[in-house]
Design an enzyme around this catalytic site. Structure first.
Site, PDB file in Angstrom:
ATOM      1  N   GLU A 168       7.314   2.449   4.343  1.00  0.00           N
ATOM      2  CA  GLU A 168       7.851   1.717   3.180  1.00  0.00           C
ATOM      3  C   GLU A 168       9.372   1.583   3.185  1.00  0.00           C
ATOM      4  O   GLU A 168      10.037   1.870   2.199  1.00  0.00           O
ATOM      5  CB  GLU A 168       7.385   2.400   1.894  1.00  0.00           C
ATOM      6  CG  GLU A 168       5.877   2.471   1.802  1.00  0.00           C
ATOM      7  CD  GLU A 168       5.366   3.223   0.562  1.00  0.00           C
ATOM      8  OE1 GLU A 168       6.190   3.716  -0.220  1.00  0.00           O
ATOM      9  OE2 GLU A 168       4.137   3.288   0.393  1.00  0.00           O
ATOM     10  N   ASN A 210       4.584   1.676   8.757  1.00  0.00           N
ATOM     11  CA  ASN A 210       3.553   1.484   7.735  1.00  0.00           C
ATOM     12  C   ASN A 210       4.188   0.979   6.436  1.00  0.00           C
ATOM     13  O   ASN A 210       5.229   1.494   6.026  1.00  0.00           O
ATOM     14  CB  ASN A 210       2.887   2.857   7.483  1.00  0.00           C
ATOM     15  CG  ASN A 210       1.628   2.795   6.646  1.00  0.00           C
ATOM     16  OD1 ASN A 210       0.724   2.033   6.961  1.00  0.00           O
ATOM     17  ND2 ASN A 210       1.559   3.600   5.592  1.00  0.00           N
ATOM     18  N   HIS A 247      -3.024  -2.227  -0.220  1.00  0.00           N
ATOM     19  CA  HIS A 247      -3.434  -1.844  -1.579  1.00  0.00           C
ATOM     20  C   HIS A 247      -3.557  -3.132  -2.386  1.00  0.00           C
ATOM     21  O   HIS A 247      -2.558  -3.677  -2.863  1.00  0.00           O
ATOM     22  CB  HIS A 247      -2.372  -0.950  -2.229  1.00  0.00           C
ATOM     23  CG  HIS A 247      -2.326   0.432  -1.674  1.00  0.00           C
ATOM     24  ND1 HIS A 247      -3.336   1.346  -1.889  1.00  0.00           N
ATOM     25  CD2 HIS A 247      -1.404   1.071  -0.917  1.00  0.00           C
ATOM     26  CE1 HIS A 247      -3.029   2.490  -1.290  1.00  0.00           C
ATOM     27  NE2 HIS A 247      -1.863   2.340  -0.688  1.00  0.00           N
ATOM     28  N   GLU A 276      -4.545   1.834   4.140  1.00  0.00           N
ATOM     29  CA  GLU A 276      -4.711   2.448   2.808  1.00  0.00           C
ATOM     30  C   GLU A 276      -5.504   1.515   1.900  1.00  0.00           C
ATOM     31  O   GLU A 276      -5.172   1.336   0.723  1.00  0.00           O
ATOM     32  CB  GLU A 276      -3.339   2.776   2.193  1.00  0.00           C
ATOM     33  CG  GLU A 276      -2.480   3.666   3.070  1.00  0.00           C
ATOM     34  CD  GLU A 276      -1.152   4.082   2.454  1.00  0.00           C
ATOM     35  OE1 GLU A 276      -0.972   3.927   1.227  1.00  0.00           O
ATOM     36  OE2 GLU A 276      -0.290   4.568   3.209  1.00  0.00           O
ATOM     37  N   ASP A 278      -7.610  -0.410  -0.661  1.00  0.00           N
ATOM     38  CA  ASP A 278      -8.383  -0.323  -1.907  1.00  0.00           C
ATOM     39  C   ASP A 278      -8.222  -1.663  -2.623  1.00  0.00           C
ATOM     40  O   ASP A 278      -7.207  -2.346  -2.448  1.00  0.00           O
ATOM     41  CB  ASP A 278      -7.985   0.867  -2.794  1.00  0.00           C
ATOM     42  CG  ASP A 278      -6.493   1.030  -3.025  1.00  0.00           C
ATOM     43  OD1 ASP A 278      -5.724   0.085  -2.726  1.00  0.00           O
ATOM     44  OD2 ASP A 278      -6.080   2.088  -3.520  1.00  0.00           O
TER      45      ASP A 278
END
Ligand code: G2I
Length: 457
Positions: A168, A210, A247, A276, A278
């Site tokens: 990030e 990432n 996400h 990650e 979702d």
């Protein structure tokens, strides 16, 4: 080139470990069913992904390993894990120079005992820094960050398939700029410095950048990360992969150009991972699209969902995962499994329906010690072997694997490999006289490891 410091055979070994034959799906004991009129359909996410040469993983909270309902699903469905919080900087180095590996080691042990691959998350990040690091700046911070990368990557050396080296580091919005942070203020080269330190500490791990909100190809943030990776590749900065967190919660949506983003990064010569995942309210369409997009891009190595049950999610109120709070499969689970099962199987030699047979061979005598093999647990796609050495307290044992089988994990010894990746020399490392390893069958379910020698000293 920094890349030349990679251990020979590393990426070959990794690739092979992820490529598992269709035989998996034919073994009912491995969670597979044979459907009338079709070749096979695996009945778990991990087994099905493995048939496509991918992994299907989840974030794990180590505290939940005591919850048997949780662990049952974890062990049944997933073949890759990421520590949700336990490998972050504040967890591993709460006080400067004092490293706390207990929880992270517990997860790695669990993963290895189950033959799961481990993603390390994360070596350098502006967030979740311990207080002592938050207060640092300049050269002191740069050195502390690099020391953290080196210490942690060295501790887990040989056990981590992929490291999120930097997490990030780019700003949201339209600027395309780096995110302001104490790390960024140490100089723009902090990211490549972290990658170089990680490569030096663990040459066998694949090193990833990432981030979130880099899913839409048209976003300035996506383009900025793309340009950084392009620059790193052109200058030989050791980067192997890009992780798209994905996400699709909290207001972010699955973008229709997601496949373009995956394939564009891949075209730079890096692997891509969905790290990650979702999705708010777990719509079947979006989950299916993500799987299909990954399967359509050869360098998309796998998908990790950010938790198992909705109740485990960092955004539990959005019910974004594949299992409900009671551990039951949701419609999104069925959509993901069907999409995986419908994917094409990479050519990996001759699949066989023969169940695993044969015993490891007895080692030849001589060399000052004897290595005795004990067959361990067998899954549809892999099996464990343990080896006990007698006659010496320090030793090296040479083990040969029949290709396309590959060793994917080892424990209680220090392994080195020949250039083919098929011959392992395991040396005692003070953890006793029994070591073990997991072998991926990769289409050959009958071969078993050969012990070539046992040498004392
Ligand atoms: O925020 C979602 C993810 C975005 N990408 C990087 C991931 O590392 C991040 O994961 C989340 C975890 O799911 C949360 O569980 O990262 C958060 C911040 O590190 C995690 O939240 C933290 C809380 O902030 C802490 O107060 C809490 O002690 O979880 C900790 C353990 O429950």
């Amino acid at each position: 080139m920094a890349n030349s410091s990679r251990a020979p055979g590393r990426s070959r070994r990794l690739r092979a470990a992820l490529v598992v034959s269709a035989a998996v799906g034919l073994l009912a004991t491995a969670g597979a069913v044979v459907l009338p009129g079709s070749a096979s359909a695996a009945s778990t996410l991990g087994a099905s992904a493995a048939e496509r040469g991918r992994y299907f993983g989840t974030a794990v909270a180590v505290s939940r390993l005591n919850d048997s309902a949780y662990t049952t699903i974890l062990n049944r469905e997933f073949n890759q894990v990421t520590a949700e919080n336990e490998m972050k900087i504040d967890a591993l180095q709460p006080n400067q120079g004092q490293f706390n590996y207990g929880n992270a080691d517990r997860l790695v042990q669990h993963a290895r005992s189950q033959g799961m691959l481990v993603r390390g998350h994360t070596l350098a990040w502006h967030s979740q820094q311990p207080g002592w690091m938050q207060n640092m700046s300049g050269t002191t911070l740069r050195n502390a960050m690099l020391n953290h990368v080196t210490q942690v990557a060295t501790h887990f050396r040989g056990q981590i398939e992929w490291w999120d080296v930097v997490n990030e580091a780019f700003a949201d919005g339209s600027s395309g700029a780096r995110r302001d942070s104490n790390l960024q203020r140490t100089g723009n080269d902090w990211i490549e410095a972290a990658f170089r330190a990680a490569r030096q500490a663990d040459p066998n791990a694949d090193l990833c950048y990432n981030d979130y909100n880099i899913d839409n190809w048209n976003d300035a943030k996506t383009q900025a990360v793309y340009r950084m990776v392009q620059d790193f590749k052109s200058r030989g900065v050791p980067i192997d992969c890009v992780g798209l967190q994905s996400h699709f919660t909290g207001g972010s949506n699955y973008p229709s150009n997601y496949r373009t983003t995956l394939s564009s990064f891949a075209a730079l010569g890096v692997d891509v991972h969905i790290t990650e995942l979702d999705i708010r309210n777990a719509p079947t369409d979006a989950y299916r699209n993500v799987v299909n997009d990954c399967l359509a891009v050869a360098r998309c190595k796998g998908i990790t969902v950010w938790g198992i049950r909705d109740s485990d999610s960092w955004r539990s109120s959005e019910n974004p995962l594949l299992f409900n709070g009671s551990g039951q499969k949701k419609p999104a689970y069925d959509a993901v499994l069907a999409a995986l099962n419908n994917g094409t199987t990479p050519p990996t030699g001759n699949p066989t329906t023969t169940p695993p047979t044969g015993n490891p061979t007895t080692p030849p005598p001589g060399g000052g010690c004897t290595a005795t093999v004990t067959p361990g647990q067998v899954w549809g796609d892999r099996y464990n072997t343990s080896v006990t050495v007698s006659g010496a307290s320090t030793w090296s044992v040479v083990v040969a694997i029949t290709a396309p089988q590959k060793i994917s994990a080892t424990w209680s010894g220090s392994p080195t490999w020949d250039s083919s990746g098929n011959v392992m020399t395991m040396r005692s490392n003070g953890s006793g006289n029994t070591f073990g390893f997991t072998t991926m069958m990769n289409g050959n379910s009958s071969a078993r490891p050969q012990i070539r020698s046992c040498t004392a000293g």
